[in-house]
Design an enzyme around this catalytic site. Structure first.
Site, PDB file in Angstrom:
ATOM      1  N   THR A 210       0.849  -1.206   0.000  1.00  0.00           N
ATOM      2  CA  THR A 210       0.000   0.000   0.000  1.00  0.00           C
ATOM      3  C   THR A 210       0.878   1.247   0.000  1.00  0.00           C
ATOM      4  O   THR A 210       0.699   2.157  -0.808  1.00  0.00           O
ATOM      5  CB  THR A 210      -0.941  -0.011   1.214  1.00  0.00           C
TER       6      THR A 210
ATOM      7  N   ARG B 268      -2.267   5.035   7.530  1.00  0.00           N
ATOM      8  CA  ARG B 268      -2.613   3.697   8.040  1.00  0.00           C
ATOM      9  C   ARG B 268      -2.469   3.730   9.554  1.00  0.00           C
ATOM     10  O   ARG B 268      -1.461   4.216  10.070  1.00  0.00           O
ATOM     11  CB  ARG B 268      -1.696   2.637   7.440  1.00  0.00           C
TER      12      ARG B 268
HETATM   13  C1  NCD Z   1      -3.879  -5.879   3.576  1.00  0.00           C
HETATM   14  C2  NCD Z   1      -4.049  -4.983   4.794  1.00  0.00           C
HETATM   15  O1  NCD Z   1      -3.099  -4.312   5.214  1.00  0.00           O
HETATM   16  O2  NCD Z   1      -5.158  -4.977   5.299  1.00  0.00           O
HETATM   17  N1  NCD Z   1      -2.655  -5.672   2.903  1.00  0.00           N
HETATM   18  C3  NCD Z   1      -2.600  -4.732   1.913  1.00  0.00           C
HETATM   19  O3  NCD Z   1      -2.829  -3.570   2.138  1.00  0.00           O
HETATM   20  N2  NCD Z   1      -2.352  -5.151   0.683  1.00  0.00           N
HETATM   21  C4  NCD Z   1      -4.145  -7.317   3.852  1.00  0.00           C
HETATM   22  C5  NCD Z   1      -3.388  -7.988   4.964  1.00  0.00           C
HETATM   23  O4  NCD Z   1      -2.511  -7.403   5.598  1.00  0.00           O
HETATM   24  O5  NCD Z   1      -3.707  -9.155   5.201  1.00  0.00           O
END
Ligand code: NCD
Length: 456
Positions: A56, A106
Site C-alpha cells: 500500500t 494507516r
Molecule cells: C492488507 C491490509 O493491510 O489490510 N494488505 C494490503 O494492504 N495489501 C491485507 C493484509 O494485511 O492481510
C-alpha cells in the site's frame, strides 16, 4: 483548478460512476505509466504509517512519483512524535499544513481516518484503519475484477478466511453489494463476517444473508458456516434454495485472506487448521474459470504451487495498485475531473452529548484518542432506537436514552423517542448513570414501554 476538500475514508465516499471513471483513468495510466508526470508536479504526498505496510505504501509513493509529485514518509511512526504522546489530530494538522498536499494514513484504531479527516487541511486517504476498512485496496480489487472479468455486476465472488478482522474484505463486501455482485462468505471457523458489516449490507444495500451449501468448493469450505449474500430478492431465491441453502456451483473470483493475527489479541489460531488453497482445491469444477485473488501478504493460505496457475492473479492484482492509486491521487488533488457526480454526502455523525461513550469497541478511535474525539453516532432506526458509531461503524450499546431538551430518559423501545431530535439524544448504560446526570424517568408512553416500566 479549485475544488472542495475531499477525503477517501470509506469506499462509500466514491459513487459507482466515479469508480468506473477511475477504472478508465487507471487504464490510461497502466497503458503509459511514464507518460503522466505532468499531472501533479510540485505536489507532495505524506505517508503516515502507524502499522507495517509494503504494497500500500510503496504503490502510493510510486503512483505519486509517476504523477510528477514528491513523497515524504513516516513509515515507522513509533520513531515519530507519536511515541512522545502526540495525538493523531495534532500530527495531521502539522503534516497536512505546510508539509504536504495529501495524507495517506494507516493506523491500528478503527475510525482513525475519519478523525484525521476532521482535522486535516488536506485530503486524507484511508490506507487501512484497524479491522474496519481499506478503501484503496478495494478500488484495486474492483479494478482487477473489471480488467479480468469485464464487469462486476452479477459476478459470484467468494470471500474466504479471516472475514472478522480483514479490513479489505469489509470494504470489498460493501462495494460488491453496491455493484450488484453476489458474495459467498467462506469464513475460517470463528472468524465470520462481523454482525455490523452484515447489518450495513442489509440496511444500506438490501442484501439478506442466506445459508450457503459450499460442498462444491471442495476442501476449501468448512461448509456449515458459509453464507450467500445477494442483491436478488429473497422470493426469487426461495425457488432455488432448500434446507441446505443456496448451492455454490460456479465462482468467478475467489478472494483469500490471511489470518490477521496482529488483531487477534493474543488468542492462538492454529495455522494448521486455517483454510488452505492447494493444487487439489483448484481442481474442483466450481473453480474452473475463477480468478484467485489475495490482497497480500500471504502466509500459508495459498500454496506456492498454484502461483503458476493462470487463474492466480494476485501478483498482477498488486501491480495494478499503482495505476488505480494514480487515478485516486489525481482526483483528490483536484488534477483530474472525472466528469461524473460524487455520491450524495453521507449523514454527518451527531455528537454524543453528555452520558457515556456508547461505542463498545475497544479498538475504536473514540476510545483510544479521547482528547480529540467527541464520540458521535449515526441513527439506524427510531423504535427501537438503534445507532452506529460514526467512527468504527459498530452498533452502539445502551440501556437508556435521554432527551437533553426535556431531561427525561426512556427505554430504547419507547415510542416517544420517535419525536426526539437526534442532536438531543443522550445514551446511558444504566439508569443510575441517567439519574446521576439529572435525568428523570419519562412518564409511561402510549405503547407502554417507558423508563418507568423498564424494558421487558
Ligand atoms: C492488507 C491490509 O493491510 O489490510 N494488505 C494490503 O494492504 N495489501 C491485507 C493484509 O494485511 O492481510
Amino acid at each position: 483548478m479549485t475544488q472542495t476538500l475531499r477525503h477517501l475514508v470509506s469506499i462509500d465516499d466514491l459513487s459507482v460512476e466515479e469508480i468506473r471513471a477511475l477504472f478508465a483513468a487507471a487504464d490510461r495510466f497502466a497503458a503509459d505509466p511514464r507518460g503522466h508526470a505532468d499531472l501533479c508536479p510540485g505536489m507532495i504526498s505524506a505517508s503516515l504509517f502507524y502499522e507495517p505496510s509494503t504494497r500500500t505504501r510503496l504503490s502510493f509513493e510510486s503512483a505519486m512519483l509517476r504523477l510528477g509529485g514528491g513523497v515524504i514518509t513516516a513509515a515507522e511512526m513509533k520513531q515519530s512524535s507519536a511515541s512522545k504522546g502526540e495525538s493523531l489530530a495534532d500530527t495531521v494538522r502539522v503534516v497536512g499544513g505546510a508539509y504536504s498536499d495529501v495524507i495517506v494514513l494507516r493506523h491500528p484504531s478503527e475510525g482513525a481516518a475519519r478523525l484525521a479527516a476532521q482535522y486535516s487541511p488536506v485530503p486524507v486517504i484511508n490506507a487501512g484503519d484497524g479491522a474496519h476498512e481499506h478503501p484503496t485496496q478495494t478500488l484495486c480489487d474492483l479494478y482487477n475484477l473489471h480488467v479480468e472479468r469485464g464487469r462486476i455486476e452479477g459476478l459470484d465472488v467468494v470471500l474466504a478466511g479471516d472475514l472478522k478482522y480483514s479490513r479489505t474484505v469489509h470494504s470489498f463486501a460493501y462495494a460488491l453489494a453496491r455493484f450488484g455482485a453476489n458474495i459467498v462468505c467462506v469464513p475460517q471457523a470463528g472468524f465470520e463476517m462481523p454482525e455490523y458489516v452484515l447489518c450495513r449490507l442489509r440496511e444500506e444495500f438490501g442484501v439478506e444473508p442466506i445459508r450457503a451449501d459450499a460442498r462444491r468448493l471442495g476442501n476449501l469450505a468448512s461448509d456449515s458456516d458459509a453464507v450467500y449474500l445477494t442483491p436478488q430478492k429473497p422470493h426469487q431465491l426461495s425457488l432455488f434454495t432448500d434446507a441446505r441453502g443456496w448451492e455454490v456451483e460456479h465462482v468467478d473470483a475467489l478472494y483469500m485472506t490471511r489470518p490477521q493475527t496482529e488483531r487477534h489479541g493474543g488468542a492462538e489460531l492454529s495455522e494448521a487448521s486455517y483454510l488452505r488453497l492447494e493444487k487439489r482445491s483448484m481442481a474442483v469444477e466450481s473453480l474452473r474459470d475463477a480468478v484467485v485473488m489475495h490482497p497480500l501478504p500471504r502466509r500459508d493460505e495459498i500454496d506456492s504451487e498454484i502461483d503458476s496457475d493462470p487463474r492466480s492473479i494476485y501478483f498482477k492484482q498488486a501491480a495494478r495498485g499503482v495505476p488505480i492509486r494514480m487515478a485516486i491521487l489525481g482526483l483528490l488533488l483536484g488534477r483530474s475531473d472525472l466528469g461524473v457526480e460524487p455520491p450524495a454526502p453521507r449523514p454527518e455523525g451527531v455528537a454524543v452529548r453528555v452520558g457515556d461513550n456508547p461505542c463498545p469497541n475497544p479498538a475504536c478511535i473514540s476510545r483510544t484518542e479521547t482528547r480529540h474525539v467527541t464520540p458521535a453516532f449515526t441513527l439506524a432506526g427510531r423504535v427501537p432506537l438503534r445507532a452506529h458509531c460514526a467512527y468504527c461503524s459498530r452498533e452502539l450499546t445502551f440501556e437508556w436514552v435521554g432527551c437533553s431538551s426535556t431531561g427525561h430518559y426512556h427505554a430504547p423501545g419507547a415510542g416517544d423517542l420517535r419525536r426526539v431530535r437526534p442532536d438531543h439524544l443522550v445514551f446511558f448504560t444504566d439508569r443510575g448513570a441517567a439519574e446521576a446526570c439529572g435525568f428523570k424517568p419519562a412518564a409511561r408512553s402510549r405503547d407502554g414501554i417507558s423508563a418507568g416500566s423498564g424494558p421487558a
